[in-house]
Design a protein around this motif. Sequence first.
Motif, PDB file in Angstrom:
ATOM      1  N   ALA A 133       0.852  -1.237   0.037  1.00  0.00           N
ATOM      2  CA  ALA A 133       0.234  -0.007  -0.225  1.00  0.00           C
ATOM      3  C   ALA A 133       0.859   1.285   0.238  1.00  0.00           C
ATOM      4  CB  ALA A 133      -0.733   0.163   1.204  1.00  0.00           C
ATOM      5  N   LEU A 134       1.831   1.188   0.724  1.00  0.00           N
ATOM      6  CA  LEU A 134       2.988   2.394   0.887  1.00  0.00           C
ATOM      7  C   LEU A 134       3.454   2.666  -0.453  1.00  0.00           C
ATOM      8  CD1 LEU A 134       4.419   4.422   2.472  1.00  0.00           C
ATOM      9  CD2 LEU A 134       6.147   2.742   2.960  1.00  0.00           C
ATOM     10  N   TYR A 135       3.925   1.595  -0.976  1.00  0.00           N
ATOM     11  CA  TYR A 135       4.694   1.566  -2.528  1.00  0.00           C
ATOM     12  C   TYR A 135       3.528   2.211  -3.695  1.00  0.00           C
ATOM     13  CZ  TYR A 135       6.463  -0.172  -6.997  1.00  0.00           C
ATOM     14  OH  TYR A 135       6.967  -0.274  -8.207  1.00  0.00           O
ATOM     15  N   ASP A 136       2.224   1.807  -3.382  1.00  0.00           N
ATOM     16  CA  ASP A 136       1.269   2.256  -4.503  1.00  0.00           C
ATOM     17  C   ASP A 136       1.080   3.595  -4.266  1.00  0.00           C
ATOM     18  OD1 ASP A 136       0.980  -0.334  -5.596  1.00  0.00           O
ATOM     19  OD2 ASP A 136      -0.705  -1.068  -4.441  1.00  0.00           O
ATOM     20  N   GLU A 137       1.067   4.151  -2.846  1.00  0.00           N
ATOM     21  CA  GLU A 137       0.782   5.368  -2.728  1.00  0.00           C
ATOM     22  C   GLU A 137       2.075   6.196  -3.240  1.00  0.00           C
ATOM     23  OE1 GLU A 137       1.714   7.758   1.321  1.00  0.00           O
ATOM     24  OE2 GLU A 137      -0.094   6.152   1.541  1.00  0.00           O
ATOM     25  N   ARG A 138       3.255   5.789  -3.021  1.00  0.00           N
ATOM     26  CA  ARG A 138       4.244   6.553  -3.669  1.00  0.00           C
ATOM     27  C   ARG A 138       4.351   6.816  -5.047  1.00  0.00           C
ATOM     28  NH1 ARG A 138       7.623   8.952   0.439  1.00  0.00           N
ATOM     29  NH2 ARG A 138       6.476   8.511   2.054  1.00  0.00           N
ATOM     30  N   TRP A 165       8.387   3.095   5.984  1.00  0.00           N
ATOM     31  CA  TRP A 165       6.843   2.563   6.651  1.00  0.00           C
ATOM     32  C   TRP A 165       7.171   3.137   8.142  1.00  0.00           C
ATOM     33  CZ3 TRP A 165       5.700  -0.320  10.982  1.00  0.00           C
ATOM     34  CH2 TRP A 165       4.437  -0.473  11.117  1.00  0.00           C
ATOM     35  N   ARG A 166       8.221   2.832   8.742  1.00  0.00           N
ATOM     36  CA  ARG A 166       8.457   3.210  10.208  1.00  0.00           C
ATOM     37  C   ARG A 166       8.588   4.712  10.311  1.00  0.00           C
ATOM     38  NH1 ARG A 166      12.281  -1.008   9.616  1.00  0.00           N
ATOM     39  NH2 ARG A 166      11.404  -2.784  10.493  1.00  0.00           N
ATOM     40  N   GLN A 167       9.175   5.425   9.306  1.00  0.00           N
ATOM     41  CA  GLN A 167       9.311   6.917   9.465  1.00  0.00           C
ATOM     42  C   GLN A 167       7.853   7.441   9.378  1.00  0.00           C
ATOM     43  OE1 GLN A 167      12.062   8.241   6.004  1.00  0.00           O
ATOM     44  NE2 GLN A 167      13.798   7.352   7.220  1.00  0.00           N
ATOM     45  N   GLN A 168       6.932   7.030   8.463  1.00  0.00           N
ATOM     46  CA  GLN A 168       5.763   7.572   8.274  1.00  0.00           C
ATOM     47  C   GLN A 168       4.849   7.298   9.580  1.00  0.00           C
ATOM     48  OE1 GLN A 168       2.729   5.495   5.455  1.00  0.00           O
ATOM     49  NE2 GLN A 168       3.084   7.295   4.458  1.00  0.00           N
ATOM     50  N   ARG A 169       4.997   6.166  10.051  1.00  0.00           N
ATOM     51  CA  ARG A 169       4.356   5.733  11.282  1.00  0.00           C
ATOM     52  C   ARG A 169       4.815   6.809  12.478  1.00  0.00           C
ATOM     53  NH1 ARG A 169       0.789   5.146  13.017  1.00  0.00           N
ATOM     54  NH2 ARG A 169       1.080   3.866  14.713  1.00  0.00           N
ATOM     55  N   GLN A 170       5.958   7.111  12.416  1.00  0.00           N
ATOM     56  CA  GLN A 170       6.600   7.948  13.378  1.00  0.00           C
ATOM     57  C   GLN A 170       5.900   9.291  13.468  1.00  0.00           C
ATOM     58  OE1 GLN A 170      10.828   7.790  13.169  1.00  0.00           O
ATOM     59  NE2 GLN A 170      11.154   6.116  14.515  1.00  0.00           N
TER      60      GLN A 170
END
Length: 202
Positions: A133-138, A165-170
């Motif tokens: 999902a993160l890949y598709d979003e980018r 993903w961790r950076q985004q979650r932070q």
Amino acid sequence: MRKPILIASLAAGLALALGCGKPASKDASRVIASAGGEKITEADFQGLVKALSPDPAQAASFLSDPAAREARAQLADQLAMQKAIVAYANLQGLAKDPGVQRQLERAQAQVYFQTLIQKRLAGAEPTEAQLKALYDERIAALKAQGQAGSVPPFDQVKGQLPNLWRQQRQQEAAQELQKEIRERIPVTLADDYKPVAAPAGQ
């Protein structure tokens, strides 16, 4: 084990924990360092390393591996020097300096905030679906900018996505935490001190 990195991360946390003015826990373990009458026992040192290291196995290795002996000595020396600096600053009257107290309060708030975020994210690992999902979003964002022509397929970049993903979650956790804090602890500002843009969480 990447001992220099571990030393750097532990030193920051241990400095706060050992320099916060609380009396050391009473134990019968060996005193491994002291400065100005302040003592650091082996039990204190081990307990703090275990508490502040993100990886229990890494902490255990750091504390027991003969190859880490010099790293442990350097950390103990840093901690003793930090206590010496605090003791010297107190002799100079900095403990009563309003400007210093404001800086300490700010630093304390930052440490608390980062610790609260880390606790919320402890053990969080992305699923395959979340990475996709993160890949598709980018990809969608790049396409919108007309830059998605040379993007490698998901399988080629999947190994790099967990950090992203961790950076985004932070970032998300920081926003959620700020919102929760403002809901639990009301913050008010005089009209002429209110920011034009509403702070995160409002």
